[in-house]
Structure formats: C-alpha cells, structure tokens
Design an enzyme around this catalytic site. Structure first.
Site, PDB file in Angstrom:
ATOM      1  N   HIS A 118      70.247  16.978  55.718  1.00  0.00           N
ATOM      2  CA  HIS A 118      70.886  15.934  54.910  1.00  0.00           C
ATOM      3  C   HIS A 118      70.420  14.521  55.265  1.00  0.00           C
ATOM      4  CE1 HIS A 118      74.070  13.418  53.155  1.00  0.00           C
ATOM      5  NE2 HIS A 118      74.160  12.859  54.341  1.00  0.00           N
ATOM      6  N   HIS A 176     105.034  -5.061  49.373  1.00  0.00           N
ATOM      7  CA  HIS A 176     104.364  -5.706  48.237  1.00  0.00           C
ATOM      8  C   HIS A 176     103.947  -7.144  48.538  1.00  0.00           C
ATOM      9  CE1 HIS A 176     105.847  -2.181  46.262  1.00  0.00           C
ATOM     10  NE2 HIS A 176     105.518  -2.579  45.052  1.00  0.00           N
TER      11      HIS A 176
END
Lengths: 693, 693
Positions: free
Chosen positions: B266, B484
């Site tokens: 690879h 948030h």
C-alpha cells in the site's frame, strides 16, 4: 391479545409530556416537540431498564443515552420521577444559570450518562459504552461458575439529525461489524427537522442502511400509541445477542399540541393557550403546572426502581463472593470500580539517558504501551487504520472483535477503528463514560485529530480522560505534504479548555506524557509524536517534564530564552551551543514546554523562574505561532501551510535548523538589548480571566 | 462478444502501472499499490472522458477526482501521458520539494480538480461539483433552442478509506436525495487497508448502503481484466440521469507485484527486484525507467484529446451563438467564466447609521443576502438544517432540488444540506472548484463549523473562496449552553493559514465582511454572527472595516487601548465612556478588529497607528484569549467552557458588561503606568515567520 400496559402507563406518559412542556414554558426556551412525541417510547424503554437512582454509577446499570439532547426536558422529567436528585424546583430552573437542568444534558449531572446536544455524538458514545460493556463482561464474567457481573444494555434514542451526521455513520458501521448485541437504539422518526420536513434533505432508507451495516432493524408504525409494539421490539432486540438493533418508531412531533407535526413545535415553547388545551386533552388541570400524580411516582418506584435496587443489592452480594473466589480478578475489579490505578503502574515507564540512541517519539510511545499494557487492564485502544504508522499496538495485543469472526475476542483490548477518526474519538468518550476506570486511547495522525474536533471538544467539556496518540505531528512527516502536515492544530487544541496537548521532545518526556495522561481523571490528552527520530536529551527527566515546562539547557545570565516543544527542543539546544561559540557569544537558555495546560497550573513563582523578567523569550515550534504570546515575545514558527518533500528538506526549507534558530536568536537578543523586558507572565490580569478577577 | 479493447489498451494500462511505480521508486516514498490495481479502471474511465489538456479549465470538461489521493502517482501518469503540463522530469521529482508532483494532488496543479489525500473529501467535493454542474446546466442550457452548454459528468475513484469516513456518508446521502445522475463513482474494492484486510473493521454491504441512499449500484467482479465490464457499467451509469452511480470494482492491490494483495504494497516503494519482475511481467524492459511508448502517447491523443479538443472548439462556437441569441444570459455567463463579479454588485450592500435600531448580526447577514442575491447568480448557499436560525435564505429563494421532487429546481440556489456540517463544507469546496465563479456559502452555528474542520482546512489550503455563515457565535446564544457556545473556535480558525475569520460588530461591518468574502478569490471566509441584537455603532463604516482593524472610538492620548471584535465592541465603547466620567478618568481608545487576516495584510505603519507604542492594549472578546498575544498585552476573555442561561445572564456571569470591561481596563492602565510599553507589533522578527527572514 391483551396489552401489558394499562391506564397507569398512559397517566405516566402524559405526566412526562406535561412536565416536559412545563419546563420549556417556565424556562421560556427549549424543545417541547420531541418530548411530546417520544414520551411513549421513553416510558416503555425505561420501564424495563435496570437503573438505581440511589447508586447512579452502579456498573451493571443499563445505560440510557438521549442522543437528541435537545429533548432533555423529557430526560429531566424521567430522572425526577424515578427518583434521581432532581427536585421539582430543579425542573423549574430549566435552562437557567447554575441550574441542574441545563439546555442540553451534561455528563456530570446525576443520571446523565453522557453530554449530548451536538448531534451524532450520543449514539456514537453509546457504541463506545456497548464496546466497553462487551469488553468488561468478557474480562470479568465467569459464566461457568455462575458469575455474570455484567449483562447490561446500552439504549439510545436518536432523531434524524443524529442519523444524518457522519460521525454516527462511522460508529454504527463499526457497531455492526463488532456485532454489539448489547446496543439497542430507538429512532424517533417524526419526519421533521428544523428546516421543515425531513424529505427536503433526507429521504434515504435508514433501515436498509443499518441492515447494510449488519444491524437488526424493526419498525413501529404507530409510535404514539403502540406501547406493546415498542415493548415487544425492545424485547426481541435484547434477545438478539449477535447484532445491534435499530427500532424505527414513527411518532408525531409535538403530539397533542395544536402545532403537532410541524417544525414550529421543535424548538420554541408552546403558546399558553396551546399548553392549556394540551393539558386538558391529556387529562390534566390546565391551570396547574409541574404536577406529578403520586400514583405515577409510586408506579415508577414499583416498576423500575425497586427491582433495580434489588438487582443492585444482589450484584453487590455476588461481587463479594466473586472476590473470594477470584481474588486477583476481584481485587483488580474492585480497584477499577474505585477509580484507582495500580499503585506502581508507572514504575515500568522507560527512562532514557543522553547516550541512548535517537528514536522517533511515536516509537517511544510504542515502547511505553508495550511496557504498561499488562499492568493496566483498563487500557483499551486502537487506531483509525494507521496501526503500523501510529505504532499503537503492543505485540501481544488481542484485537477486540466478535469471537465469531475469528479475528479476536471481546476481551481483546485493541480496537480496529477503520478510517474513522471522529467515530473513534466519540467511541473513546463512550468507553470512558462507561466507568470501570477505562483509559481509552486512539491513534491517528495529529492533523486528523481535527476531523474529530466535535468529539474532542466533548471529551474536554465532559472531562473524559481519553488519549489521542497523534503521530506525524509536524512538517517532519515529509512527503505526505501539506494535506497531512499540521499547522494550526496545536494552537487549536491548546485553546480548548481542559485539554492537555503533550508534545514530548524525547523518551523521558514521552514517558511523562503517558504518566500524566493516564493519571488524569478529568481531562483528556493529545500526545503529539514525531515520525522522525529525535535524540535523547541531556537534562530531560520524567519528573521535570511532569511540570509541563522546565529548563532543559541552562546558561548563566541568559541573553535570550528559547522556549520550544517536541522535535524542535534539540534544535534549540544545538543553536544554544552554536551561539555560545560565536565571536560575540549569545547566551541562550532553552526551555522545554511539553504541555501548556500543565505548565499553566504551576505556581506563578515557579513559572517566573522559567520565564523571568529581563530576558527576551523566543518560541520555536514548526507550527502556527498563534497562542505562543502567553510565553514568548517573539516567535519562530510557520504561519502558512507546509510543503511536500523529504522531512529534513522541509525542515531546512523553513529554516528550522540550528543555524536558522541561532540566527533569529541573535537578532532577537540584539533587538531587546536596550529595552526593558518583562516576562509575558508578569501581567495585570490573571492568566485565565474568567469570573475571578 | 467482441471486446471494444485491444492490445494497445493493455499497453497503455501497463504503461500507467510501470510509470507510477517508477515515480514511487524514484521518490523512494509513496503508494504503488492502488495505481497498480486501479490502472485498468482509470484507463477505461479516462478513455471516454472529455478533457482538454490545452484548456484545463474548459467549463464543460468532465471532472475527475482521485478521492484516494495517495494513489496520485497514477493521476500524474495519466496527466503526463494525455498531455497536461507534466514532463517526465516532473514525474522524476515525485514527492520532492518544489515539485509539480507532490505527495498528494494539489488543486493548483494543472488537471488536478481538487486537493485530495485527507480521506472522504474528494468524493464529497465531487458531489459539490455535480451539484454545481446541475445548477449551471439548469441555469444556462437552452435545450429547446439547441444549446447544451453543460452536460459534463463528474467522476470519482475512491477506496475503502473514503467510504468509511463520515463526511462521505453525509454527502453521498445528500447526493442520492438530490438525484445527481451526473455523478459516477468507481469504488476500488481491493479488500486492503493500512491495518490489513478490510474485514478487520469494515464488512458492511457498501452497495446496499448506497442503494439505501438512492444510488444506482453495479459490481465488476474482475476489475483487473474486465475492461468491457467497466466500460459498459460506466456507459449504463451515464444513461441513468436520475441517480448517482457507484460501481464497485474488485481489484488486486499491487497487481503484478510480488506483494500483490497485501497491505505491505500500500504505502511503500516496491523492492528493486520486485520492480524488475513486474516490468518483465508487463512487457517492459526491467532495466529502464520512465518509459512511455510513443504509441501510447498517440493512442491517448487520438482517443481522448482530439475528440475533446473538437468538442471544446464546438462548444466555443456554440457559446458565441448563445451570446448573440441570449445577450443577457450570455454576457452574465461570459463574466462568470472570466471570474469577474458584476461591476457594481456591492453598491446594494446596506449601510447603517448609529440611529438605526439594534439588530443581531445574523439578521444583518440575512439583509445582506436579501440585497445581493439577485445581482449575483453565482451565489449559491444553504444551511445544515438551521435555516430559521442562521437566516440564510432569501425570501424568493428557490430550493436546489431535483425537479421530480416537487420541492424545487436544479436552477434553485438554496441547498437544504440536512444536519451535515462537514459534508456541506466539502460540497462547498467542490462547488467552488467547479468554476464559473461560484460563491458557495453554508450556514451553521459557529461552534459546529468545527465539525467541518477537515473540509475547512482544505478550503484554506486550496484557496476556495467559500463562506461559512456562522451564527450563534458566542456565549451570547444563551440557553443552548456550553455544548453550543464556542470558546476555542475563533482561535482555531484564525490560526489556520489563509482563512478569514470575520466577526462584525454591527451592520456596516457585516456588509464589509460580505464584501470582502465575496470579492475574495483565493481565501475562504468564516463570518461569525451574533444571535443577539447589537447596536449600530458610531464610527463604523464599510471602508474602515475592510482594513480588518480600525479605530472605532478615539480619545486623545489614550491611557489604554481596548481591542475587540463583534458583540464586545459596543461593550468596550460603553466602558470607554464610563471610564472617561470617573473621578480619576481613564482614557480608553477602542479598536474594532473584525478580521485578523485582513488586518495583518495592512502596511505596518497603518497597523502601528492603530496599535502604537507607549499604550497598554487589552483584548476583549468572549472567547479563548489564545492568539490575541499578537495584538494585545492583556486579555479579557474566557479560557473555560461557557454556561447555560439566558444570554445576558451568561454575559454578566463572565463579567462581560461595561463595568467588567472598565474595571479591568483601569487595572491594566494602572499596572502599566510606570512601565515602558512597546506595541506588540514592534518586534524583532517579521510577523509571519516563514522562509523569509
């Protein structure tokens, strides 16, 4: 067919509904739609769960994750009614400052298994919890001797948002591969998202997708009424030990509200008239708020809490027997349940001398793991498909795999995460949240920790002591080029509150980083490691590095201080030696500063001995200079993207060679010669300005 | 059945193979496995593509995205052989410093459509390109009059890694929803990833998953040999205009190598002996390197380049006719293809006076979009399911939707992204890369731009001038709480090279942010916008804000300078006024610094007038203080996570009120009274230390 549910169940369900709506309306902020639609499913699910409000961390409790965290009014209603430490007064403080009922569920609250709200995280944490449970059970259960210490389930509820987020795709694909039969997920298919109907962006066949992942799937057509259907589906899911299960439940968002079925009921309080008609419709007094009929409290006590309490007591008895019968395992488990590490675990951390050969810190990390894994059964880790690059797998590791695969065992502690950095990270948070002192680690390239930013942030916010083994930590990785070379990454994660970002310079500092990261109880750690070899440094030690920053190379009356991390520390030492030999010598002290957060926590007088007044300080790091202003007056860094080339060529390209450091140090020393120089630590305002002043 | 392929095709395929292997071996770094396995599929795919090496930006070319960018040796081989500006000498410089053949394909190189390497991005960019093509075609084609200016396809090749990444799940789900029949993806199913066999982590049924998304799927069992099968599948995919297509092609990684089929092939060069036997096996001289038979060059010229060149010339002719027949559309399109904005587009940007009412900058952003959308057909945007919160949709907007859905049109310019921040961002990059001057924008909360970090980074690295409309930009969002509320986010993206991070303080600055972001040609922008109302400020203007930083509230001989952004600028002005009225008045100048990157690019003497010597400077921003060291001596910020509560309560909790600012300013002014103070800009080393010194 007769139902297993009766009027009292409906009274309980409707109580959950109005109590949730009351919270949102009292707080004048929040999400009533999902609680109204989900109350039946949540009731049925909780009715069969094992959970003990008096002992919320009982290791064999069932876990419940509200992945669509914005529906938290429903969770708080449940937690209150079954007897967790939430009063009606707490519910009335919904979404207010300093309340126990914040806008999204937070990990430290009683009965809240994980912080949710950022979509996709909760379900992914649940996958982590299910992995932890499978590993825990495989490690400690002794079925042949009649000891099942762990057979709990992880339940999650999620909505369309969680299903759309890529992180849940990553983790649910892996959950299917891992055949996590202990994971049961309820999908609230209410057809509504903030932008309107889900059909505007999301009309895929979710169940088919989950079948493709290897999950069992089921569907409940009428989730508003079909309690038996939901109960039977959960029962069937529990019986399937070979696959995780997704149960799609069609519900009506805002059920009972005049706005039912529309996105306007998602994220704003109901109008007062709407609340009134809702209460009337559901058999409640429209003029009263926060009402829980006593029979509902009693019902939950009898149905859930009492059997759970008994099971918990039975478990404690069993565990005592277990400790007698299996003293080694028993005391190990006892230790873990007390959140303690083995007393001498860190004695096996390797120590290095300057004469030891130069080694990449990623390799030194591998040596650490090799040395400590046996002493730490709570260490469980893996890599996002970069095992041979991250060097995260000890030689004798057994893969965490379903036994039927022939690839490993559930008792294995090496997780093949696949190319799923975000999922890996959210799973680590879930493993940590499971309990039993788990110390999860996950490997990827430092640059790709950024892919996981959402989960990294939640680790820091929740205080999960998880570890990223972040190799290939700079331009030094070379030929993979700028797409793989981190620049902003260290700055980013150092700016994240409660996040350790270790960047060790050599073997001793690598050992220190692991010691700190594993002993951390409330902060996650990134350990940034080099691809390239680094010399073992004169002057480093585990103890010194554990202070976060220290003098590694000293001179008397320095003209300049070089403060550096990781692979650049040795460059600074070489530069210092070079400067000392010049015709016009410049005396340069070198500071190694492997972890900002740890250094920040040292007493000011220690820090001032390291970075004193009257000497100019230059930071040296092959990354963005941003964030170094708190420790240095001048910066030698890289405020642009990297380049492709052999690692040493790239270092040279950016002038990060001893000569390049020395040249700049001379210039800085000269520039400040006639200036009054104050330490960057000598300031008017406290270092981390928050509420204290 | 006779084949449409012959010996010359195999010669071409084998040339691609050995030429790719030669690059990796010459560079002594890289990935030979995928090129060896993929050469047949790539050859068949390219043989039928429309691409003109002499005019690489021809708008109706087919796009090719190598999503598994590590296989780039194959791409460079193709680009060289078909005649893009790559010499054999360039190929010999594979992965070396300053080469045209870096370790991963980079956007600015000829024939490279997008930068790939970070997995999952390329395929997601391809979805964006397909969206752009559909929008472009629907906008400009006049089929009834015989003008098809755009009918190109977007092709991508990807491997398992791209399929595992969540970002591709997000974008491919959306691609299915959008019925992008112009998108054709070849999946290199070689069963190998870095960790070994894909079965260790990835045994889901990929085709079934894509069918669930609404894609057409096909499968080629023998991708090493079945050229006709691949060709027929591509042909069939092209004929299906209603669905994107995924063609799974089973290949052998490292085909022909002694290591074929294993993960060792690879990511490392083949051994010299292996190269030799490979060349011999494929009919090449084992002693020679970088050999391309002339007949292969000729073949590609004849098969691909000549027909493409003709098609390009035909297109140019057609477009001239089009301009005559549709002068308005024609000149608009001509302008866009020249990369120019309408001359007066920005004259409609709103301008505000201090007497105008206080408005949230997210709302001001909406007003900007409402004012400019009509003049800018290249503006195409949407939101990750937060439209009513981000306020990103102009009233008359038509949704970009498949016409058959009844929900919109392909000519629509508002994209319903679903809850897919990362996917949205990668799609924006793809839309931008398509060309035609597209200016994509995408809305989410600032905190969730972090979910998209991987794609944000690639936007900056590639220089795509895309825009994030990042609302709810601070603790000011209130009740949604710390999950948030961004803290580290501004620091993170400001540290990212080539990234504008605008945080406007009022209406004029919001207009300025849009003016800069839309006129930007090589840098992306985040526009951080408040949820809460902000007053229109005395002293702001579009022109001043366009400098990135300016004096918004001045005093003579200041005792202190407050430098701030966005929602805190007005607090500073109020604090300054408060300080002036004290018994012991403190004179405080206020600087608004809406974009660091723009300010950095100003001449030093301008910057020094803003942040001069001899005055202490305090930064004021409700976010991490890290990164402010370059402009300020002292910092009032938030180096911890936020809290849940009403927005104003949270501001008060952190002391971000005029009194809190004033109190700190006094303390700072006093502290520095007897100190010599130098501007943070007055330094020995240049601001952005790179290669220049």
């Amino acid at each position: 067919m007769s139902s297993q549910f009766s009027d009292i169940d409906w009274l309980a369900i409707n109580t959950l509904r109005v109590l949730s709506v009351d919270q949102v309306n009292k707080g004048n902020s929040g999400h009533p739609g999902a609680p109204l639609g989900l109350a039946p499913a949540a009731h049925v699910l909780w009715k069969q769960m094992h959970l003990n409000p008096e002992n919320p961390t009982w290791i064999n409790r069932d876990r419940f994750v509200l992945s669509n965290g914005h529906a938290c009014a429903l969770l708080y209603s449940l937690l209150h009614i079954v007897g967790y430490q939430y009063s009606i007064e707490d519910l009335k403080q919904f979404r207010q400052l300093d309340s126990k009922t914040p806008g999204h569920p937070e990990f430290e609250l009683p009965g809240v298994e994980v912080t949710t709200g950022p979509l996709g995280q909760g379900i992914s944490n649940a996958v982590g919890m299910a992995i932890a449970q499978a590993n825990f059970a495989a490690t400690y259960n002794k079925p042949d001797e009649g000891f099942i210490l762990s057979d709990s389930y992880t339940y999650a509820i999620l909505g369309d948002g969680c299903l759309q987020e890529g992180v849940s795709s990553e983790t649910c694909s892996l959950a299917g591969h891992l055949k996590l039969g202990n994971l049961i997920v309820l999908y609230d298919d209410n057809k509504i998202t903030i932008d309107g109907k889900t059909e505007v962006s999301f009309d895929e066949d979710v169940l088919k997708r989950y079948e493709a992942y290897g999950w069992e799937t089921m569907s409940i057509e009428n989730g508003n009424e079909d309690l038996d259907g939901i109960a039977n589906a959960i029962q069937k899911a529990k019986e399937n030990k070979e696959k995780p299960t997704l149960i799609k439940i069609s519900t009506t968002i805002g059920f009972g509200s005049l706005q039912a079925g529309s996105h306007s009921v998602h994220g704003s309080p109901l109008k007062p008239d709407d609340v009134k008609q809702l209460k009337k419709k559901l058999g409640f007094d429209p003029e009263k708020s926060f009402v829980v009929p006593q029979e509902v409290y009693d019902f939950y006590q009898k149905e859930i809490v009492e059997p759970s309490r008994e099971a918990n007591m039975e478990w404690i008895k069993k565990f005592k027997e277990y400790q007698t019968k299996f003293p080694a395992l028993g005391s190990e488990l006892d230790r873990r349940l007390n959140g303690e590490l083995p007393a001498d675990w860190s004695s096996s951390l390797p120590v290095y001398n300057p004469t030891d050969s130069a080694v990449a810190t990623r390799k030194l990390s591998e040596i650490v793991l090799e040395n400590i894994y046996a002493a730490l059964p709570e260490l469980i880790g893996g890599s996002a498909d970069l095992t041979p690059s991250n060097l995260t797998r000890w030689k004798e590791a057994i893969d965490f795999q379903p036994p039927s695969s022939g690839l490993g065992e559930y008792s294995g502690r090496y997780i093949r995460y696949g190319v799923r950095e975000h999922g890996m990270s959210a799973i680590m948070n879930g493993i940590s949240a499971f309990g039993a002192n788990y110390r999860p680690f996950g490997g990827t390239f430092l640059n790709f920790v950024s892919y996981a930013s959402g989960a990294v942030r939640l680790a820091a916010l929740s205080g999960h002591p998880v570890i990223w083994v972040a190799t290939h930590d700079s331009i030094g990785l070379g030929e993979d080029g700028p797409t793989h070379q981190p620049i902003e990454t260290l700055t980013h994660f150092r700016a994240l509150p409660n996040m350790h970002v270790w960047r060790p310079a050599d073997g001793n500092e690598t050992s220190a980083a692991y010691k700190a990261a594993i002993e951390s109880t409330h902060s996650p750690s990134i350990i940034a490691l080099s691809r390239q070899n680094l010399p073992q440094l004169e002057g480093s030690s585990i103890d010194k590095a554990l202070k976060g920053g220290y003098v590694i190379h000293d001179v008397e009356n320095p003209d300049i201080i070089l403060v550096s991390t990781g692979s650049e520390v040795h460059l600074c030492i070489e530069a210092s030696k070079m400067l000392a030999k010049k015709d016009m010598p410049v005396k340069a002290r070198v500071i190694s500063l492997p972890d900002f957060m740890t250094f920040n926590s040292q007493p000011l007088d220690y820090k001032m001995t390291i970075l004193p007044d009257n000497v100019p300080i230059m930071s040296v790091e092959v990354a963005a200079t941003s964030g170094w202003g708190k420790y240095a007056h001048e910066h030698f860094g890289i405020d642009r993207f990297g380049v492709c080339g052999k690692g040493p060529d790239v270092y040279k390209y950016f002038n990060f060679v001893p000569e390049g450091v020395a040249e700049r140090a001379e210039k800085v020393a000269e520039f400040y010669q006639d200036r009054v120089v104050y330490s960057p630590l000598n300031r008017a305002l406290p270092f981390n300005t928050t509420t204290e002043f």
